[in-house]
Motif scaffolding. Structure first.
Motif, mmCIF file in Angstrom:
data_model
loop_
_atom_site.group_PDB
_atom_site.id
_atom_site.type_symbol
_atom_site.label_atom_id
_atom_site.label_comp_id
_atom_site.label_asym_id
_atom_site.label_seq_id
_atom_site.Cartn_x
_atom_site.Cartn_y
_atom_site.Cartn_z
ATOM 1 N N MET A 40 0.827 -1.195 0.000
ATOM 2 C CA MET A 40 0.000 0.000 0.000
ATOM 3 C C MET A 40 0.866 1.251 0.000
ATOM 4 S SD MET A 40 -2.747 1.424 2.805
ATOM 5 C CE MET A 40 -3.569 -0.157 2.994
ATOM 6 N N ILE A 41 1.892 1.277 0.850
ATOM 7 C CA ILE A 41 2.793 2.424 0.921
ATOM 8 C C ILE A 41 3.477 2.644 -0.430
ATOM 9 C CG2 ILE A 41 4.951 3.259 1.923
ATOM 10 C CD1 ILE A 41 4.068 1.938 4.552
ATOM 11 N N LYS A 42 3.955 1.550 -1.017
ATOM 12 C CA LYS A 42 4.665 1.673 -2.294
ATOM 13 C C LYS A 42 3.732 2.189 -3.388
ATOM 14 C CE LYS A 42 8.073 -0.733 -5.109
ATOM 15 N NZ LYS A 42 8.807 -1.997 -5.351
ATOM 16 N N ASN A 43 2.486 1.739 -3.389
ATOM 17 C CA ASN A 43 1.526 2.235 -4.380
ATOM 18 C C ASN A 43 1.329 3.741 -4.262
ATOM 19 O OD1 ASN A 43 1.151 -0.327 -5.357
ATOM 20 N ND2 ASN A 43 -0.856 -0.645 -4.401
ATOM 21 N N ILE A 44 1.224 4.232 -3.028
ATOM 22 C CA ILE A 44 1.047 5.668 -2.799
ATOM 23 C C ILE A 44 2.259 6.443 -3.309
ATOM 24 C CG2 ILE A 44 0.901 7.445 -1.001
ATOM 25 C CD1 ILE A 44 -0.764 5.423 0.633
ATOM 26 N N LEU A 45 3.453 5.943 -2.991
ATOM 27 C CA LEU A 45 4.679 6.621 -3.406
ATOM 28 C C LEU A 45 4.841 6.595 -4.923
ATOM 29 C CD1 LEU A 45 7.065 5.253 -0.626
ATOM 30 C CD2 LEU A 45 6.137 7.573 -0.799
ATOM 31 N N GLU A 46 4.525 5.456 -5.545
ATOM 32 C CA GLU A 46 4.638 5.359 -7.002
ATOM 33 C C GLU A 46 3.659 6.307 -7.692
ATOM 34 O OE1 GLU A 46 6.173 0.733 -7.567
ATOM 35 O OE2 GLU A 46 4.027 1.185 -7.592
ATOM 36 N N GLN A 47 2.460 6.427 -7.151
ATOM 37 C CA GLN A 47 1.480 7.344 -7.749
ATOM 38 C C GLN A 47 1.942 8.784 -7.635
ATOM 39 O OE1 GLN A 47 -1.128 6.320 -9.461
ATOM 40 N NE2 GLN A 47 -1.707 8.430 -9.994
ATOM 41 N N SER A 48 2.535 9.125 -6.484
ATOM 42 C CA SER A 48 3.051 10.479 -6.289
ATOM 43 C C SER A 48 4.163 10.789 -7.291
ATOM 44 C CB SER A 48 3.561 10.642 -4.854
ATOM 45 O OG SER A 48 4.159 11.909 -4.668
ATOM 46 N N LEU A 49 5.074 9.841 -7.480
ATOM 47 C CA LEU A 49 6.165 10.049 -8.434
ATOM 48 C C LEU A 49 5.635 10.112 -9.869
ATOM 49 C CD1 LEU A 49 8.841 7.617 -6.937
ATOM 50 C CD2 LEU A 49 8.905 10.116 -6.908
ATOM 51 N N LYS A 50 4.647 9.277 -10.173
ATOM 52 C CA LYS A 50 4.071 9.262 -11.514
ATOM 53 C C LYS A 50 3.455 10.606 -11.875
ATOM 54 C CE LYS A 50 0.643 6.764 -14.307
ATOM 55 N NZ LYS A 50 -0.365 5.663 -14.280
ATOM 56 N N GLU A 51 2.830 11.238 -10.884
ATOM 57 C CA GLU A 51 2.204 12.534 -11.122
ATOM 58 C C GLU A 51 3.170 13.693 -10.926
ATOM 59 O OE1 GLU A 51 -1.507 12.991 -9.105
ATOM 60 O OE2 GLU A 51 -2.263 11.046 -9.764
ATOM 61 N N GLY A 52 4.428 13.359 -10.589
ATOM 62 C CA GLY A 52 5.466 14.380 -10.490
ATOM 63 C C GLY A 52 5.311 15.333 -9.334
ATOM 64 N N GLU A 53 4.605 14.884 -8.279
ATOM 65 C CA GLU A 53 4.328 15.790 -7.161
ATOM 66 C C GLU A 53 5.573 16.113 -6.343
ATOM 67 O OE1 GLU A 53 1.540 17.329 -6.629
ATOM 68 O OE2 GLU A 53 0.481 16.357 -8.274
ATOM 69 N N GLY A 54 6.272 15.092 -5.848
ATOM 70 C CA GLY A 54 7.467 15.322 -5.043
ATOM 71 C C GLY A 54 7.175 15.917 -3.678
ATOM 72 N N ASP A 55 5.915 15.778 -3.204
ATOM 73 C CA ASP A 55 5.592 16.362 -1.905
ATOM 74 C C ASP A 55 5.309 15.303 -0.843
ATOM 75 O OD1 ASP A 55 3.252 15.484 -2.975
ATOM 76 O OD2 ASP A 55 2.180 17.392 -2.845
ATOM 77 N N ILE A 56 5.672 14.042 -1.145
ATOM 78 C CA ILE A 56 5.612 12.966 -0.159
ATOM 79 C C ILE A 56 7.024 12.445 0.047
ATOM 80 C CG2 ILE A 56 4.682 10.714 0.454
ATOM 81 C CD1 ILE A 56 2.332 11.225 -1.345
ATOM 82 N N TYR A 57 7.476 12.429 1.287
ATOM 83 C CA TYR A 57 8.817 11.926 1.609
ATOM 84 C C TYR A 57 8.673 10.589 2.314
ATOM 85 C CZ TYR A 57 13.736 12.041 3.040
ATOM 86 O OH TYR A 57 15.072 11.757 3.205
ATOM 87 N N TYR A 58 9.631 9.697 2.089
ATOM 88 C CA TYR A 58 9.539 8.343 2.644
ATOM 89 C C TYR A 58 10.788 7.994 3.441
ATOM 90 C CZ TYR A 58 9.350 3.236 2.804
ATOM 91 O OH TYR A 58 9.365 1.932 3.214
ATOM 92 N N ILE A 59 10.583 7.575 4.681
ATOM 93 C CA ILE A 59 11.672 7.089 5.527
ATOM 94 C C ILE A 59 11.469 5.595 5.696
ATOM 95 C CG2 ILE A 59 12.834 7.291 7.756
ATOM 96 C CD1 ILE A 59 11.714 10.115 7.995
ATOM 97 N N ASP A 60 12.349 4.829 5.098
ATOM 98 C CA ASP A 60 12.244 3.379 5.075
ATOM 99 C C ASP A 60 12.632 2.791 6.431
ATOM 100 O OD1 ASP A 60 11.918 0.818 4.127
ATOM 101 O OD2 ASP A 60 13.258 1.058 2.407
ATOM 102 N N SER A 61 12.276 1.536 6.626
ATOM 103 C CA SER A 61 12.584 0.882 7.904
ATOM 104 C C SER A 61 14.082 0.739 8.142
ATOM 105 C CB SER A 61 11.926 -0.505 7.946
ATOM 106 O OG SER A 61 12.367 -1.305 6.845
ATOM 107 N N LYS A 62 14.887 0.799 7.092
ATOM 108 C CA LYS A 62 16.338 0.658 7.235
ATOM 109 C C LYS A 62 17.043 1.999 7.471
ATOM 110 C CE LYS A 62 16.445 -3.766 6.616
ATOM 111 N NZ LYS A 62 16.826 -4.668 7.724
ATOM 112 N N ASN A 63 16.323 3.105 7.348
ATOM 113 C CA ASN A 63 16.958 4.424 7.483
ATOM 114 C C ASN A 63 17.020 4.839 8.950
ATOM 115 O OD1 ASN A 63 14.935 5.325 4.654
ATOM 116 N ND2 ASN A 63 16.962 4.406 4.625
ATOM 117 N N ARG A 64 17.896 4.175 9.715
ATOM 118 C CA ARG A 64 17.934 4.418 11.156
ATOM 119 C C ARG A 64 19.337 4.652 11.709
ATOM 120 N NH1 ARG A 64 13.350 4.546 9.871
ATOM 121 N NH2 ARG A 64 11.540 3.611 10.915
ATOM 122 N N VAL A 65 20.372 4.544 10.890
ATOM 123 C CA VAL A 65 21.730 4.649 11.403
ATOM 124 C C VAL A 65 22.282 6.050 11.196
ATOM 125 C CG1 VAL A 65 22.201 2.209 11.050
ATOM 126 C CG2 VAL A 65 22.772 3.829 9.256
#
Length: 335
Positions: A40-65
């Motif tokens: 679900m998260i990936k679908n939302i992010l892909e749709q945002s990129l497809k429409e060229g919005e660039g106003d959704i930022y994503y912090i993945d589960s590995k981005n912790r160090v």
């Protein structure tokens, strides 16, 4: 209720139109592992990129160090100021990187980019971390090779080996760094996967309050595993994925609650039953000793010696499905 795909579309439209998800502008996404949350998260992010919005930022589960280990000795090929939100998000949802690797670009370790930015903007991040988290940082030189050389490092609360700082401390610093970057880029929404992965319930609640109060212009979408944290979180809707289709997770149903109406252990239990799944809801509803332990933990009451003994000696595999959730929650909070 809607399935995973339709719910993702609905959430994206709410983001795009600056509308509430149900009643609130922020959202908690809850459910078992491998039940469609990541899709679900990936679908939302892909749709945002497809429409060229660039106003959704994503912090993945590995981005912790906070450091790339040995690679901090290497110059990064990209500086934070050379990156864009769209390129970072596009990289992080790339197969082989999504939920697997810590990256800002396909070549650059997240820890390396973050270390470089913090070290070279020390005054900015000293203020950010001290004011927001009560964490104090200083630049330093770390001696290596038996005194024959040194590398640049950062001392965190007087600990100058970043590999030794607590995981919860590193996670808070990294998430705050990324949310602050997103705010500087005028991002409207920040999605954080496994937000509470390294946190106790108390840390989850306190840190979330810091983010919401410091960045009121940002909408947060968080994946949480410790569902009982919801009791003390205000002004978030809660989307619960119900495990009806183990082989076809995209057809799992999603129900969205007003989180402000979930304020007791009993109400969270009802939500927990939804997460356990349609075919598993026929289990006994008889209250268990684990419910009492959860209530004590949530209320800040110390467990009795008998409860501590049970927590230590109980075989998790012997518990019914609901009690496993309660057992895991108590175990996590008690460290």
């Amino acid at each position: 209720m809607q399935n995973i795909i339709d719910t993702g579309k609905m959430l994206y439209e709410a983001i795009k139109n600056t509308a509430p998800f149900r009643k609130h502008m922020n959202l908690i996404l809850a459910g078992n592992n491998a039940n469609g949350k990541s899709r679900m998260i990936k679908n939302i992010l892909e749709q945002s990129l497809k429409e060229g919005e660039g106003d959704i930022y994503y912090i993945d589960s590995k981005n912790r160090v906070m450091t790339g280990g040995k690679s901090i000795q290497q110059a990064t090929t990209k500086k934070l100021e050379d990156l864009s939100v769209k390129n970072i998000v596009r990289t992080r949802i790339t197969p082989g990187i999504y939920t697997v690797k810590d990256r800002f670009t396909e070549q650059d370790s997240g820890g390396v980019v973050v270390f470089d930015a913090v070290y070279n903007n020390m005054n900015k991040y000293k203020r950010l971390y001290s004011e927001s988290l009560g964490i104090f940082i200083e630049p330093a030189q770390k001696i290596i090779n038996n005194g024959l050389g040194s590398i640049q490092t950062i001392c965190v609360n007087q600990k100058c080996d970043l590999s030794e700082i607590a995981s919860s401390e590193a996670a808070r610093m990294r998430i705050l760094f990324e949310v602050d970057y997103a705010a500087s880029q005028d991002v409207k929404v920040v999605i954080i996967d496994e937000f509470d992965a390294y946190f106790s319930e108390r840390t989850t609640i306190d840190f979330l309050k810091v983010l919401v109060e410091k960045y009121p212009q940002i909408r947060f979408v968080l994946v949480l595993h410790a569902l009982y944290s919801i009791i003390n979180i205000e002004d978030f809707d809660v989307a619960v994925i119900i495990d009806r289709h183990e082989r076809d997770v995209l057809n799992n149903d999603v129900e969205i609650y007003d989180g402000n109406n979930i304020s007791t252990v009993e109400q969270v239990d009802k939500v927990s039953y939804s997460i356990l799944g349609y075919y598993r809801m026929t289990e006994s509803l008889t209250p268990s000793i684990w419910e009492g332990m959860v209530a004590n933990v949530v209320d800040g009451i110390e467990l009795t010696e008998e409860h501590q003994r049970m927590l230590k000696e109980t075989d998790r595999n012997s518990l019914r499905a609901k009690d496993k959730i309660l057992f895991d929650f108590v175990k996590r909070q008690e460290g």
